[in-house]
Write an enzyme that holds these catalytic residues in place. Structure first.
Site, PDB file in Angstrom:
ATOM      1  N   ASP A  13      40.008  37.393  37.493  1.00 39.76           N
ATOM      2  CA  ASP A  13      39.910  36.200  38.343  1.00 39.76           C
ATOM      3  C   ASP A  13      40.707  35.025  37.781  1.00 39.76           C
ATOM      4  O   ASP A  13      40.333  33.867  37.952  1.00 39.76           O
ATOM      5  CB  ASP A  13      38.443  35.789  38.556  1.00 39.76           C
ATOM      6  CG  ASP A  13      37.612  36.955  39.043  1.00 39.76           C
ATOM      7  OD1 ASP A  13      38.086  37.643  39.952  1.00 39.76           O
ATOM      8  OD2 ASP A  13      36.514  37.184  38.505  1.00 39.76           O
ATOM      9  N   LYS A  16      45.731  35.753  39.490  1.00 43.79           N
ATOM     10  CA  LYS A  16      46.943  36.577  39.422  1.00 43.79           C
ATOM     11  C   LYS A  16      47.628  36.663  40.781  1.00 43.79           C
ATOM     12  O   LYS A  16      48.842  36.731  40.852  1.00 43.79           O
ATOM     13  CB  LYS A  16      46.603  37.994  38.945  1.00 43.79           C
ATOM     14  CG  LYS A  16      46.178  38.056  37.491  1.00 43.79           C
ATOM     15  CD  LYS A  16      45.926  39.481  37.050  1.00 43.79           C
ATOM     16  CE  LYS A  16      44.709  40.100  37.697  1.00 43.79           C
ATOM     17  NZ  LYS A  16      43.422  39.516  37.311  1.00 43.79           N
ATOM     18  N   GLY A  40      40.228  41.422  43.726  1.00 38.40           N
ATOM     19  CA  GLY A  40      40.268  40.534  44.882  1.00 38.40           C
ATOM     20  C   GLY A  40      41.296  39.456  44.600  1.00 38.40           C
ATOM     21  O   GLY A  40      41.147  38.692  43.663  1.00 38.40           O
ATOM     22  N   HIS A  41      42.376  39.459  45.349  1.00 35.10           N
ATOM     23  CA  HIS A  41      43.423  38.455  45.140  1.00 35.10           C
ATOM     24  C   HIS A  41      43.469  37.529  46.347  1.00 35.10           C
ATOM     25  O   HIS A  41      43.563  38.000  47.469  1.00 35.10           O
ATOM     26  CB  HIS A  41      44.799  39.120  45.002  1.00 35.10           C
ATOM     27  CG  HIS A  41      44.929  39.919  43.738  1.00 35.10           C
ATOM     28  ND1 HIS A  41      45.934  40.816  43.528  1.00 35.10           N
ATOM     29  CD2 HIS A  41      44.185  39.948  42.636  1.00 35.10           C
ATOM     30  CE1 HIS A  41      45.794  41.367  42.338  1.00 35.10           C
ATOM     31  NE2 HIS A  41      44.732  40.853  41.780  1.00 35.10           N
ATOM     32  N   GLN A 224      42.179  43.226  37.475  1.00 32.85           N
ATOM     33  CA  GLN A 224      41.258  42.950  36.360  1.00 32.85           C
ATOM     34  C   GLN A 224      42.035  42.308  35.203  1.00 32.85           C
ATOM     35  O   GLN A 224      42.975  41.592  35.470  1.00 32.85           O
ATOM     36  CB  GLN A 224      40.488  44.202  35.923  1.00 32.85           C
ATOM     37  CG  GLN A 224      39.501  44.715  36.960  1.00 32.85           C
ATOM     38  CD  GLN A 224      40.147  45.588  38.005  1.00 32.85           C
ATOM     39  OE1 GLN A 224      40.893  46.477  37.677  1.00 32.85           O
ATOM     40  NE2 GLN A 224      39.884  45.343  39.261  1.00 32.85           N
TER      41      GLN A 224
HETATM   42  P1  IMP Z   1      33.999  48.042  38.012  1.00 32.12           P
HETATM   43  O1  IMP Z   1      35.454  47.792  37.835  1.00 32.12           O
HETATM   44  O2  IMP Z   1      33.532  47.880  39.434  1.00 32.12           O
HETATM   45  O3  IMP Z   1      33.575  49.349  37.418  1.00 32.12           O
HETATM   46  O4  IMP Z   1      33.197  46.920  37.178  1.00 32.12           O
HETATM   47  C1  IMP Z   1      33.245  46.866  35.762  1.00 32.12           C
HETATM   48  C2  IMP Z   1      33.304  45.428  35.267  1.00 32.12           C
HETATM   49  O5  IMP Z   1      34.546  44.858  35.630  1.00 32.12           O
HETATM   50  C3  IMP Z   1      32.227  44.515  35.870  1.00 32.12           C
HETATM   51  O6  IMP Z   1      31.845  43.566  34.890  1.00 32.12           O
HETATM   52  C4  IMP Z   1      32.960  43.813  36.995  1.00 32.12           C
HETATM   53  O7  IMP Z   1      32.380  42.566  37.303  1.00 32.12           O
HETATM   54  C5  IMP Z   1      34.337  43.659  36.374  1.00 32.12           C
HETATM   55  N1  IMP Z   1      35.400  43.556  37.368  1.00 32.12           N
HETATM   56  C6  IMP Z   1      35.958  44.553  38.087  1.00 32.12           C
HETATM   57  N2  IMP Z   1      36.932  44.089  38.878  1.00 32.12           N
HETATM   58  C7  IMP Z   1      37.016  42.768  38.649  1.00 32.12           C
HETATM   59  C8  IMP Z   1      37.887  41.741  39.150  1.00 32.12           C
HETATM   60  O8  IMP Z   1      38.797  41.948  39.952  1.00 32.12           O
HETATM   61  N3  IMP Z   1      37.654  40.492  38.659  1.00 32.12           N
HETATM   62  C9  IMP Z   1      36.693  40.232  37.731  1.00 32.12           C
HETATM   63  N4  IMP Z   1      35.885  41.169  37.233  1.00 32.12           N
HETATM   64  C10 IMP Z   1      36.047  42.419  37.683  1.00 32.12           C
END
Ligand code: IMP
Length: 426
Positions: A13, A16, A40-41, A224
């Site tokens: 977040d 990007k 989420g962009h 991420q």
């Molecule tokens: P997962 O990717 O859904 O397996 O989640 C694993 C961890 O990554 C969790 O703490 C999510 O909140 C975090 N996470 C996954 N995608 C994002 C993102 O795009 N932004 C921020 N945190 C993310």
């Protein structure tokens, strides 16, 4: 022309989307290299906001080819819904190319993501529950279905039959959940989704190499971020892929010598969603202010993000792991109106002061941040376009970041709009 990698340096977040959109202006290919629709962009163009999950930000320019690389996990229904949303808003998605080697997110991946999170109870990771971890687990276990399997009904059914049996046994016997229906999944994927996805599938490795050989600009877009990386993040509170710059090579099929520039994105403060250590986390009024001013709620899941001061110890680590050539700071405007701003430049633990990220995570959980306090600024930065438009305190803040991270700051975001940025040092 060697490629440019864009990578998050914190816990995601960082903004990007805005930076990749900005850089995409000069790119021929914009390639996503890992993750899925857990990302989420948000990109704001002429006051209109676009929230993208899977499709690379470059799609908003008519001259770029958006590519979904082999390292991504794809829910084809989500991909098509995103294409439809963009088309309805007048954005052409016909240039999109999806790697046949990318893995598919299947209905049982969602079910398993929810079931394992529930089973972990108070130790839950706080995943996005989009099936990301289970899809990558199947990839590593070599039982995943790939995008190219959508092109061959016989192979798709054979593979699905084996996996569904296994998943149903786990769902029923371990998690006491209902079984998934083979026919329903096969029908949805093969009859509803495959005919629309098929024309998008391509040889993305050749596409990328040919563009590089032709001297075209290619951008590799990470989702991420560094500290959510499966290997370098705060494990197990991480995602199941490699957002770090090394992952950009693996997730697209190019070698390290094909990359010449790595842009690290850092928010002017830090946020994190989900569980896990966060040394500079701010509780109380200041934290609330950051969340409110920065609208720190997930683009995707709506979850409130945990706020904190900037941590340059982690930023320096990110600079090393990703071999950053530059840093783009986003959301500097959110820090206006604070009397003073803080930057974490070290940690204290067990009576000792350290200036690196401890490798032992239980140490990271109990460090106390050591802050450098700088004067704040009250100017509205949203109209700034050059370095000289930034107040001295803001420039000092940016120079403090450069000094500690050991990498130059090149871009500074001062608002959500496409034009709201400063090319620092101009
Ligand atoms: P997962 O990717 O859904 O397996 O989640 C694993 C961890 O990554 C969790 O703490 C999510 O909140 C975090 N996470 C996954 N995608 C994002 C993102 O795009 N932004 C921020 N945190 C993310």
């Amino acid at each position: 022309m060697p490629a440019t990698v864009v990578v998050g340096t914190q816990w995601g977040d960082e903004g990007k989307g805005k930076l990749t959109d900005l850089l995409a202006k000069d790119m021929r290919l914009v390639v996503r290299y890992q993750g899925g629709h857990n990302a989420g962009h948000t990109i704001v163009v002429d006051g209109e906001s676009f929230a993208l999950q899977l499709i690379p930000s470059g799609v908003l320019y008519s001259h770029t080819v958006p590519v979904i690389g082999n390292g991504v996990v794809v829910d084809p229904a989500v991909l098509l819904a995103e294409c439809d949303m963009l088309e309805q808003r007048g954005v052409d998605t016909s240039r999109l190319v999806v790697s046949g080697n990318a893995h598919l997110i299947m209905p049982y991946h969602y079910e398993l993501d929810r079931a394992t999170e529930r089973a972990l109870g108070k130790n839950a990771l706080g995943t996005t529950k989009r099936g990301i971890g289970p899809a990558y687990a199947d990839k590593a276990a070599r039982i995943g279905l790939r995008v190219q399997d959508l092109l061959d009904e016989k192979i798709f059914r054979e593979k699905l039959d084996i996996v569904v049996r296994e998943k149903n046994a786990i769902l029923a016997k371990v998690y006491n959940r209902l079984a998934m229906d083979f026919d329903e999944i096969a029908d949805q994927y093969l009859n509803e989704l495959a005919p629309r996805i098929a024309p998008m599938i391509g040889d993305t490795v050749s596409l990328i190499h040919e563009a590089l050989e032709d001297g075209e600009n290619v951008m590799l877009e990470g989702a991420q971020a560094t500290f959510l990386d499966l290997d370098h993040g705060t494990y197990p509170f991480v995602t199941s892929s490699n957002p770090t710059a090394g992952g950009a090579c693996v997730g697209t099929g190019i070698g390290p010598r094909d990359v010449s520039r790595v842009v690290g994105i850092a928010k002017a403060y830090v946020t994190r969603v989900g569980s896990g250590p966060f040394p500079t986390e701010l509780d109380g009024e200041l934290g609330e202010l950051l969340v409110d001013k920065g609208h720190e709620y997930g683009t995707n899941t709506g979850r409130r993000r945990r706020p904190g001061w900037l941590d340059v110890v982690m930023l320096r680590q990110a600079a090393r792991i990703n071999s950053l050539s530059e840093i783009a700071i986003t959301k500097l405007d959110v820090l206006s109106d604070f009397d003073e701003v803080k930057v974490c430049v070290g940690y204290e633990v067990d009576g000792e002061r350290i200036t690196r990220v401890p490798y032992h995570q239980s140490v990271l959980h109990r460090v106390t941040p050591v802050y450098e306090t700088l004067p704040g600024w009250s100017d509205d930065l949203s109209g700034a376009t050059t370095t000289a438009d930034l107040p001295k305190s803001a420039r000092d803040y940016l120079r403090c970041i450069e000094e500690h991270a050991g990498v130059p700051v090149t871009y500074v975001g001062v608002g959500p709009g496409r034009e709201q940025f400063v090319q620092f040092h101009q």
